[in-house]
Design a protein around this motif. Structure first.
Motif, PDB file in Angstrom:
ATOM      1  N   ASP A 149       0.817  -1.221   0.000  1.00  0.00           N
ATOM      2  CA  ASP A 149       0.000   0.000   0.000  1.00  0.00           C
ATOM      3  C   ASP A 149       0.849   1.268   0.000  1.00  0.00           C
ATOM      4  OD1 ASP A 149       1.053  -0.060   2.520  1.00  0.00           O
ATOM      5  OD2 ASP A 149      -0.861  -0.091   3.587  1.00  0.00           O
ATOM      6  N   GLY A 150       2.176   1.141  -0.137  1.00  0.00           N
ATOM      7  CA  GLY A 150       3.052   2.312  -0.141  1.00  0.00           C
ATOM      8  C   GLY A 150       3.500   2.761   1.225  1.00  0.00           C
ATOM      9  N   LEU A 151       3.079   2.054   2.297  1.00  0.00           N
ATOM     10  CA  LEU A 151       3.389   2.459   3.667  1.00  0.00           C
ATOM     11  C   LEU A 151       4.136   1.348   4.392  1.00  0.00           C
ATOM     12  CD1 LEU A 151      -0.150   3.847   4.613  1.00  0.00           C
ATOM     13  CD2 LEU A 151       1.771   5.123   3.633  1.00  0.00           C
TER      14      LEU A 151
ATOM     15  N   TYR B 103      16.048  -1.383   4.519  1.00  0.00           N
ATOM     16  CA  TYR B 103      14.921  -1.961   3.794  1.00  0.00           C
ATOM     17  C   TYR B 103      15.339  -2.318   2.376  1.00  0.00           C
ATOM     18  CZ  TYR B 103      12.428   0.343   7.596  1.00  0.00           C
ATOM     19  OH  TYR B 103      12.013   0.765   8.847  1.00  0.00           O
ATOM     20  N   LEU B 104      14.769  -3.398   1.878  1.00  0.00           N
ATOM     21  CA  LEU B 104      14.920  -3.765   0.479  1.00  0.00           C
ATOM     22  C   LEU B 104      14.060  -2.841  -0.385  1.00  0.00           C
ATOM     23  CD1 LEU B 104      14.702  -7.636   0.919  1.00  0.00           C
ATOM     24  CD2 LEU B 104      16.770  -6.244   0.629  1.00  0.00           C
ATOM     25  N   PRO B 105      14.297  -2.798  -1.683  1.00  0.00           N
ATOM     26  CA  PRO B 105      13.498  -1.917  -2.539  1.00  0.00           C
ATOM     27  C   PRO B 105      11.991  -2.158  -2.466  1.00  0.00           C
ATOM     28  CG  PRO B 105      15.466  -2.602  -3.711  1.00  0.00           C
ATOM     29  CD  PRO B 105      15.429  -3.393  -2.444  1.00  0.00           C
TER      30      PRO B 105
END
Length: 214
Positions: free
Chosen positions: A1-3, A46-48
């Motif tokens: 969700d982009g979050l 964080y990974l992409p």
């Protein structure tokens, strides 16, 4: 969700103050996390796709304790992939500039000041770093404030790649700058192409007013 949200295991508030993008697309976020008693430097990778990178310290995050309340406010990545975090540490006497260097795998770099951690005390008051910049020759610049007598001034320090103060910088490795006799704090750093250093923040010009300060 982009979050994405990340809860560090101390059970309290966790706050990210700085963000950096690695050349391989991984993201680093730094700030502070509660350890159950006080706050420590906190760093997550964080990974992409937004998931934690489990190759980073085995779980995707690292917490660094200087011995008191610690907060990271700035973050940068050296050419060799080592990670620098800057902010402040309060060991019970007052705030000091705090600087940590981690290897790309998330472990503390023991070649940096022998334990990966460095504190710089400007005077008897509180000192705190807000900004970090890397020079092309490997020099490390920090900017923030130092509290001298009854007010705060811009404070800058420069370190050699091994973590020692660069004594060629204002003869002792650090300096303070007063604008008008009131409170001043530096929040940002930039390096010009001619090697000059620009620090920006706020200068109080009286009891009621404050201005942009460079």
């Amino acid at each position: 969700d982009g979050l994405v949200s990340t809860d560090f295991p101390g059970g309290g508030n966790d706050v990210a103050n700085a963000l950096a993008l690695q050349a391989d697309g991984k993201l680093l976020a730094a700030g502070y996390a509660f350890n159950g008693l006080d706050y420590d430097f906190a760093l997550a990778r964080y990974l992409p796709d937004g998931s934690l990178d489990a190759t980073f310290d085995g779980d995707g995050w690292q917490v660094i304790d200087f011995g008191g309340n610690d907060e990271a406010r700035a973050l940068d990545i050296q050419e060799d992939g080592n990670i620098l975090l800057a902010g402040y540490s309060d060991g019970g006497v007052g705030f000091d500039f705090a600087l940590a260097r981690l290897a790309p795998d998330g472990s503390l770099d023991m070649s940096f000041d022998q334990d990966g951690l460095l504190l710089t005390d400007f005077a008897t008051g509180n000192d705190s770093a807000y900004a970090l910049a890397l020079q092309p020759d490997g020099g490390i610049l920090l900017a923030g404030y130092t509290y001298l007598a009854s007010t705060s001034d811009f404070a800058l320090a420069r370190y050699l790649p091994d973590g020692s103060l660069d004594l060629s910088f204002d003869q002792d490795g650090w300096l303070s700058l007063d604008f008008a006799g009131y409170g001043d704090q530096a929040f940002a750093l930039a390096l010009q192409s001619d090697g000059k250093v620009v620090a920006a923040g706020v200068a109080e010009l009286g009891t009621q007013t404050a201005d942009f300060a460079l």
